[in-house]
Write a protein that holds these residues in place. Sequence first.
Motif, PDB file in Angstrom:
ATOM      1  N   UNK A  17       0.852  -1.191   0.000  1.00 39.59           N
ATOM      2  CA  UNK A  17       0.000   0.000   0.000  1.00 39.59           C
ATOM      3  C   UNK A  17       0.886   1.239   0.000  1.00 39.59           C
ATOM      4  N   UNK A  18       0.774   2.038  -1.028  1.00 41.71           N
ATOM      5  CA  UNK A  18       1.577   3.264  -1.125  1.00 41.71           C
ATOM      6  C   UNK A  18       0.640   4.458  -1.050  1.00 41.71           C
ATOM      7  N   UNK A  19       0.968   5.424  -0.201  1.00 37.22           N
ATOM      8  CA  UNK A  19       0.138   6.636  -0.099  1.00 37.22           C
ATOM      9  C   UNK A  19       0.809   7.769  -0.856  1.00 37.22           C
ATOM     10  N   UNK A  20       0.083   8.339  -1.794  1.00 41.60           N
ATOM     11  CA  UNK A  20       0.613   9.444  -2.595  1.00 41.60           C
ATOM     12  C   UNK A  20      -0.110  10.735  -2.248  1.00 41.60           C
ATOM     13  N   UNK A  21       0.644  11.823  -2.213  1.00 38.44           N
ATOM     14  CA  UNK A  21       0.036  13.115  -1.927  1.00 38.44           C
ATOM     15  C   UNK A  21      -0.708  13.607  -3.171  1.00 38.44           C
ATOM     16  N   UNK A  22      -1.956  13.980  -2.975  1.00 38.99           N
ATOM     17  CA  UNK A  22      -2.767  14.545  -4.063  1.00 38.99           C
ATOM     18  C   UNK A  22      -3.229  15.919  -3.588  1.00 38.99           C
ATOM     19  N   UNK A  23      -2.696  16.952  -4.200  1.00 39.32           N
ATOM     20  CA  UNK A  23      -3.032  18.299  -3.735  1.00 39.32           C
ATOM     21  C   UNK A  23      -2.256  18.628  -2.473  1.00 39.32           C
ATOM     22  N   UNK A  24      -2.773  19.613  -1.699  1.00 31.95           N
ATOM     23  CA  UNK A  24      -2.022  20.126  -0.556  1.00 31.95           C
ATOM     24  C   UNK A  24      -2.165  19.244   0.680  1.00 31.95           C
TER      25      UNK A  24
END
Length: 323
Positions: A17-24
């Motif tokens: 499971x990889x968490x990616x930043x989307x927006x601020x």
Amino acid sequence: MGDTDFIELDGVEKVFDVRRRVGFLRRERHEVRAVDGISLRVPRGEMVGYIGPNGAGKSTTIKMLTGILTPSGGRLRVAGIDPSRERTKLAHRIGVVFGQRTTLWWDLPLRDSYRLVHRMYRIPDRRFRENMDRCIELLDLGALLDVPVRQLSLGQRMRGDIAAALLHDPEVLYLDEPTIGLDVVSKARVREFLRDLNAERSTTVLLTTHDLTDIEQLCRRVMVIDHGRLVYDGGLAGLHEVGESERTLVVDLERELPPIDVGTESSARVVKVEGPRQWVAFPASASAAGLVARIAADYPLVDLSVREPDIEAVIAKMYAASS
């Protein structure tokens, strides 16, 4: 469990499971399938090349085979043991060398690192001395035993790491990029040592590498992994067939001539002409004999040589076809 299936993988998966930043402020969860349903068998005593591009899932597979990572799905056994459940028990039967990272103690002389391995694995004294002497001789480590690991060159450290992985007589050896960054002499020494080890002790070897000469010189069987899936499992010759690879006949004529006529029924073709030298490509699976006889009969031949196919190009073709 028989010797025919010393290493067994059945539908093995590893999902991260990889968490990616989307927006601020928002983060999006993303699933990465590093290994995607791999099944394979490796018999005792076999040396297998396990190859693929960066991020294909090679190191993830090895980490599951050692018990460092737990599979997300499927079944995995090494010598009848589930690595993730019985990691300590398995540790006494496996050796691991990660080319990018050392298992030796950075500030200690090589000799002291080996003494620690002796105690950690509770290796009987006589067996330890015999294995140590053998590794020192065959890997040319005698002059390095009192040198701190941090002062060793990459080639020296790699030879030291391989020795450390073998002092407890493992039945299987996992090598992850064992010749990375080594000079030609060190590479040759490591390859020769691994060949001898396999021949004398029937040590099972799983080798991941980007140096395809390692595979050509050490392994009869090669597995190709791409995007977490096994896309090829067989001999090197078969890999050439699947990748439609070609050998090249380099022909030196007495003088500059138009491209050689290879005949319409032949699958050979002239790919390059430079003065009196011509390059003729033909399928790697075909014999060169007929082509050579034809050219020798019809042309003023000075010299010729056969160049083997570039395996990297073969594998690149496979990746392109499977993606």
